[in-house]
Design an enzyme around this catalytic site. Structure first.
Site, mmCIF file in Angstrom:
data_model
loop_
_atom_site.group_PDB
_atom_site.id
_atom_site.type_symbol
_atom_site.label_atom_id
_atom_site.label_comp_id
_atom_site.label_asym_id
_atom_site.label_seq_id
_atom_site.Cartn_x
_atom_site.Cartn_y
_atom_site.Cartn_z
ATOM 1 N N GLU A 268 0.815 -1.212 0.000
ATOM 2 C CA GLU A 268 0.000 0.000 0.000
ATOM 3 C C GLU A 268 0.859 1.277 0.000
ATOM 4 O O GLU A 268 0.470 2.294 -0.572
ATOM 5 C CB GLU A 268 -0.949 -0.067 1.216
ATOM 6 C CG GLU A 268 -1.964 1.031 1.326
ATOM 7 C CD GLU A 268 -2.774 1.312 0.056
ATOM 8 O OE1 GLU A 268 -3.063 0.370 -0.701
ATOM 9 O OE2 GLU A 268 -3.102 2.493 -0.163
ATOM 10 N N GLY A 269 2.038 1.210 0.627
ATOM 11 C CA GLY A 269 2.924 2.377 0.639
ATOM 12 C C GLY A 269 3.322 2.764 -0.793
ATOM 13 O O GLY A 269 3.221 3.931 -1.177
ATOM 14 N N HIS A 270 3.744 1.772 -1.590
ATOM 15 C CA HIS A 270 4.112 2.073 -2.983
ATOM 16 C C HIS A 270 2.905 2.601 -3.756
ATOM 17 O O HIS A 270 3.014 3.541 -4.538
ATOM 18 C CB HIS A 270 4.588 0.812 -3.708
ATOM 19 C CG HIS A 270 5.840 0.203 -3.162
ATOM 20 N ND1 HIS A 270 5.850 -0.969 -2.456
ATOM 21 C CD2 HIS A 270 7.129 0.613 -3.241
ATOM 22 C CE1 HIS A 270 7.097 -1.277 -2.129
ATOM 23 N NE2 HIS A 270 7.890 -0.329 -2.584
ATOM 24 N N SER B 63 6.645 -2.045 4.551
ATOM 25 C CA SER B 63 7.934 -2.281 3.894
ATOM 26 C C SER B 63 7.898 -3.669 3.269
ATOM 27 O O SER B 63 7.284 -4.590 3.832
ATOM 28 C CB SER B 63 9.053 -2.232 4.948
ATOM 29 O OG SER B 63 10.215 -2.862 4.451
ATOM 30 N N ARG C 86 10.195 -5.645 3.289
ATOM 31 C CA ARG C 86 10.919 -6.564 4.181
ATOM 32 C C ARG C 86 10.037 -7.056 5.333
ATOM 33 O O ARG C 86 10.414 -8.018 6.012
ATOM 34 C CB ARG C 86 12.209 -5.916 4.684
ATOM 35 C CG ARG C 86 13.237 -5.761 3.571
ATOM 36 C CD ARG C 86 14.615 -5.360 4.051
ATOM 37 N NE ARG C 86 15.611 -5.532 2.998
ATOM 38 C CZ ARG C 86 16.041 -4.574 2.173
ATOM 39 N NH1 ARG C 86 15.557 -3.343 2.279
ATOM 40 N NH2 ARG C 86 16.943 -4.828 1.237
#
Ligand code: PAF
Length: 285
Positions: A31-33, A181, A183
């Site tokens: 969702e961040g991207h 992230s 990761r």
């Protein structure tokens, strides 16, 4: 959405675009991207996202080989966001010959993350410069979670006179505070439950600064100790000035509103980074 793998196809598809907004990524999108792509849409009539896992920014013992490659899921997410072009260059498109020329970033690149990941920002800047040359964007969106990357890329754009506006994007967090992230996918259930404590500790330090504390070294040490007690291996917890990421004046002469708190620490074999503004403000980086 067009999916292109070569620079030639890319320029064909962008021919006629008035304003290109670009989101560089290494894939495994979350969702961040996708929020970066939405911001890009506000800045351009053509939105390009790249997916390229850049070996130049991984150290010899880092996770280049196990870095998640999830092209099909990424494609679906980008389609949904209305991205116009997905640029997924092949390795030989980006590095037709071994990349012997590198961008030499400033001394800041050897601090914080750079102190623990030697060569990381050389690799980031080199590939970002190459991507900028291939995509030729008017605007590029970078997330504030990678705050040091954002600063260093912005500085590169200024010093090399690249005609690109760098737009910062707020960190997107899970409901428990963990910064999204790629990761995070490495975390097992126990580590995932522990992971939001990095944010909690950094936020706690920021709140102490907002309340008037200026004994930064004590605050950093207490943050490191708390994470270590919980089982983290801490690379750094650092209070920095938000503009250039310089160390704040030890006698507290910097305005607290301009300070930020950054941290990087390991949970098992997974390294997480995060940062918080003492006084959160949209659009400030
Ligand atoms: O932030 C990232 O995902 C990478 O560092 C970037 C900017 C795509 C360069 O490889």
């Amino acid at each position: 959405m067009e999916i292109v793998h070569s620079a030639a196809e890319l320029s064909e598809h962008l021919d006629g675009a008035k304003r290109v907004a670009f989101v560089p990524t290494m894939g495994n999108l979350h969702e961040g991207h996708l929020s970066l792509c939405r911001i890009a849409r506000e800045h351009g009539d053509a939105v390009v996202t790249s997916i390229f896992v850049n070996r130049l920014q991984f150290g010899p013992n880092e996770d280049f080989d196990r870095y998640p490659r999830t092209m099909e899921a990424d494609r679906v997410g980008l389609e949904r966001e209305g991205v116009d072009v997905l640029f997924a260059p092949l390795e030989h498109e980006m590095f037709p010959t071994p990349q012997v020329y590198r961008v030499q970033p400033p001394p800041l690149a050897d601090e914080l993350d750079g102190a623990f990941r030697p060569g990381f920002f050389h690799g980031v800047c080199t590939v970002v410069l190459k991507l900028f040359n291939l995509v030729q964007p008017d605007v590029a969106v970078f997330g504030k979670k990678d705050r040091q990357q954002l600063k260093i890329v912005r500085g590169m754009v200024q010093q090399f006179n690249l005609p690109i506006q760098i737009v910062p994007a707020e960190t997107i967090r899970a409901a428990d505070g963990l910064a999204l992230s790629s990761r995070n996918n490495y975390l097992d259930a126990v580590a995932r439950a522990e992971a939001p404590n990095l944010y909690r500790v950094l936020r706690g330090i920021a709140d102490e600064i907002a309340a008037g504390r200026t004994d930064y070294a004590n605050l950093e040490a207490a943050g490191r100790a708390e994470l270590a007690k919980r089982g983290w291996k801490v690379d750094y917890v650092a209070i920095r000035h938000g503009l250039g990421l310089r160390i704040p004046h030890p006698e507290g002469f910097d305005h607290p509103n301009l300070l930020i708190v950054l941290g990087a620490a390991w949970l098992g074999t997974t390294r997480l980074i995060d940062n918080v503004d003492v006084t959160p403000r949209d659009g400030w980086d």
